[in-house]
Enzyme design. Structure first.
Site, short mmCIF file in Angstrom:
data_model
loop_
_atom_site.label_atom_id
_atom_site.label_comp_id
_atom_site.label_asym_id
_atom_site.label_seq_id
_atom_site.Cartn_x
_atom_site.Cartn_y
_atom_site.Cartn_z
CG HIS A 123 53.36 34.72 11.37
ND1 HIS A 123 52.48 33.69 11.56
CD2 HIS A 123 53.74 35.13 12.61
CE1 HIS A 123 52.32 33.48 12.86
NE2 HIS A 123 53.07 34.34 13.52
CD GLU A 127 58.97 38.88 17.96
OE1 GLU A 127 58.68 39.82 18.70
OE2 GLU A 127 59.19 37.73 18.36
N1 COA Z 1 63.15 37.72 5.11
C1 COA Z 1 63.54 37.19 3.94
N2 COA Z 1 63.08 36.04 3.44
C2 COA Z 1 62.17 35.37 4.17
C3 COA Z 1 61.70 35.87 5.41
C4 COA Z 1 62.24 37.09 5.86
N3 COA Z 1 61.83 37.62 7.04
N4 COA Z 1 60.80 35.01 5.92
C5 COA Z 1 60.70 34.00 5.04
N5 COA Z 1 61.52 34.22 3.99
C6 COA Z 1 61.70 33.38 2.82
C7 COA Z 1 62.50 32.13 3.21
O1 COA Z 1 63.88 32.33 3.07
C8 COA Z 1 61.96 31.09 2.26
O2 COA Z 1 62.62 31.23 1.04
P1 COA Z 1 63.09 29.92 0.21
O3 COA Z 1 61.79 29.24 -0.14
O4 COA Z 1 63.83 30.46 -0.93
O5 COA Z 1 63.92 29.12 1.16
C9 COA Z 1 60.49 31.52 2.04
O6 COA Z 1 60.43 32.91 2.38
C10 COA Z 1 59.53 30.75 2.90
O7 COA Z 1 60.00 30.80 4.25
P2 COA Z 1 59.81 29.66 5.31
O8 COA Z 1 61.09 29.49 6.05
O9 COA Z 1 59.20 28.45 4.69
O10 COA Z 1 58.74 30.28 6.24
P3 COA Z 1 58.31 29.72 7.65
O11 COA Z 1 56.84 29.71 7.69
O12 COA Z 1 59.00 28.45 7.98
O13 COA Z 1 58.95 30.82 8.59
C11 COA Z 1 59.34 32.69 9.91
C12 COA Z 1 58.26 31.82 9.24
C13 COA Z 1 58.67 33.66 10.86
C14 COA Z 1 60.26 31.80 10.70
C15 COA Z 1 60.14 33.46 8.84
O14 COA Z 1 59.26 34.28 8.10
C16 COA Z 1 61.30 34.24 9.40
O15 COA Z 1 62.38 33.68 9.58
N6 COA Z 1 61.12 35.57 9.69
C17 COA Z 1 62.19 36.37 10.21
C18 COA Z 1 62.34 36.13 11.71
C19 COA Z 1 61.21 36.75 12.51
O16 COA Z 1 60.77 37.86 12.26
N7 COA Z 1 60.77 35.99 13.50
C20 COA Z 1 59.67 36.37 14.35
C21 COA Z 1 58.47 35.57 14.00
S1 COA Z 1 57.00 36.17 14.81
#
Ligand code: COA
Length: 374
Positions: free
Chosen positions: A256, A311
């Site tokens: 998140h 989710e």
């Molecule tokens: N599974 C695996 N790796 C994950 C992850 C997940 N669910 N969520 C984040 N990461 C990793 C990213 O790949 C990133 O790695 P990197 O630094 O090597 O590129 C790192 O953790 C940081 O992620 P980041 O994209 O900066 O986090 P964010 O704050 O932009 O994204 C979300 C938040 C929710 C978009 C992200 O956690 C995600 O994509 N989750 C899965 C989708 C999901 O459940 N969405 C519903 C949200 S309520």
């Protein structure tokens, strides 16, 4: 590059004041309209939650009845909208595309054209749009809304054609109350940005629907259910997670932008979901998968704190209530439209155009080459 600090994704930036909801991402606490999320989710009808966001207080019994019946009177969609939803269903467009098309037409024939009336109209009509699309999608005739049923009950009724039992209504209502508002998430920010130009509420929610659709925001619970079923079948959660992470995929339902601990909404939805599973073995496999996934994500990204988000148990609860997987994200919108509209009204109350800057990384000082010389 132009001067000034670059903040990709606007992380940590505050651009609006709100009285609608408050998130403490370190402690894992969510307050909606002043109430802890668990308390609101358990006790409120969806109409009470919307009133709370619109008016900043709970309604009296008579105000609630007036509000409930006002919303109920705004539920019907016209022939033109039905035709679009029918076409979307025939072309097997995703439910969120159908909802975007229906939302865009929500003020057709609605009469009054002020922000409050628009807000009530879109909140009231979203379930009808989703249910009408779904009925066409499964080859059934759409079910007319019933004004005597409360919002959540009428939604299930329009989906199935049968008056739902109270347990299912309460399960859905817990979900609708839990996700109604959540700070300045991407779709809410979109809605506020649209009305900040002094555009209208219907345009704001139409844009917000498009924003919610993506898997990084509201599109995750369908894939979560697929994952839970696959893991339950294989009986090998660790193998599943390792394989996904090794392939560079994100695990849906985890991580998140704001929470560094388990999303507090997960506990509320888990408790509600646990009441629906006749298949206790499946539910047990869901909870043990969560433990395995959180441990392996910690190993995968040490220090990033990738915990369970809303989710994960959304999928379990909506599946338990009997909502088809194809409608999970649209159900999210059916709830969140209460938050979008409340934010739009709040923005209009004390508006300033939302207009950030970009950092230019292109060339300067190019000189024009005529087309026949390129
Ligand atoms: N599974 C695996 N790796 C994950 C992850 C997940 N669910 N969520 C984040 N990461 C990793 C990213 O790949 C990133 O790695 P990197 O630094 O090597 O590129 C790192 O953790 C940081 O992620 P980041 O994209 O900066 O986090 P964010 O704050 O932009 O994204 C979300 C938040 C929710 C978009 C992200 O956690 C995600 O994509 N989750 C899965 C989708 C999901 O459940 N969405 C519903 C949200 S309520």
């Amino acid at each position: 590059m132009s001067e000034g600090e670059l903040n990709r994704g606007l992380e940590g930036i505050r651009v609006a004041e709100t009285r609608l909801s408050d998130i403490d991402g370190e402690a894992g606490v969510l307050t909606i309209g002043g109430y802890p999320v668990a308390e609101l989710a358990r006790n409120a009808t969806y109409e009470e939650s919307v009133f709370l966001l619109f008016e900043d207080r709970l309604p009296t019994a008579s105000e609630l009845e007036e509000f409930r019946s006002d919303l109920a009177g705004r539920r019907a969609v016209g022939e033109e909208v039905r035709a679009v939803l029918k076409r979307a269903a025939e072309e097997e467009k995703p439910a969120m595309d159908a909802l975007r098309m229906g939302a865009a037409a929500a003020n057709l024939g609605a009469g009054e054209e002020d922000p409050e009336a628009d807000a009530r109209r879109v909140v009231a009509v979203f379930p009808t749009i989703v249910a009408t699309y779904w009925r066409y999608r499964v080859g059934e005739t759409p079910v007319e809304p019933r004004e005597d049923l409360r919002h959540a009950a009428n939604y299930l009724y329009m989906l199935t054609g049968e008056v739902p039992d109270e347990a299912a209504v309460q399960g859905l209502e817990t979900y609708l109350n839990t996700v109604i508002d959540h700070g300045l998430n991407a779709s809410t920010f979109t809605a506020r940005t649209v009305v900040s130009t002094e555009s209208d509420v219907v345009s704001a929610v139409t844009a917000a629907v498009g924003t919610l659709k993506g898997p990084l925001h509201g599109g995750a619970p369908g894939p979560v259910l697929d994952m839970l079923r696959a893991v339950h079948q294989s009986g090998d959660p660790e193998g599943y997670v390792r394989e996904k992470l090794a392939a560079g995929e994100r695990l849906m339902g985890f991580g998140h932008r704001v929470y560094r601990v388990r999303d507090p909404r997960a506990a509320v939805l888990e408790a509600a979901a646990s009441e629906f599973y006749g298949d206790a073995e499946f539910f047990e496999s869901i909870t043990s998968f969560e433990d395995v996934a959180v441990d392996l994500l910690a190993e995968h990204k040490p220090g990033r704190e990738l915990e369970t988000n809303v989710e994960f148990y959304t999928a379990a609860l909506l599946d338990g209530v009997g909502v088809p997987k194809e409608l999970f994200t649209a159900c999210f919108a059916v709830s969140r439209v209460g938050g979008w509209t409340a934010h739009a009204l709040e923005q209009l109350d004390d508006n300033r155009l939302i207009r950030p800057l970009s950092a230019y990384v292109g060339d300067h000082d190019r000189s024009w080459t005529p087309v026949d010389e390129r």
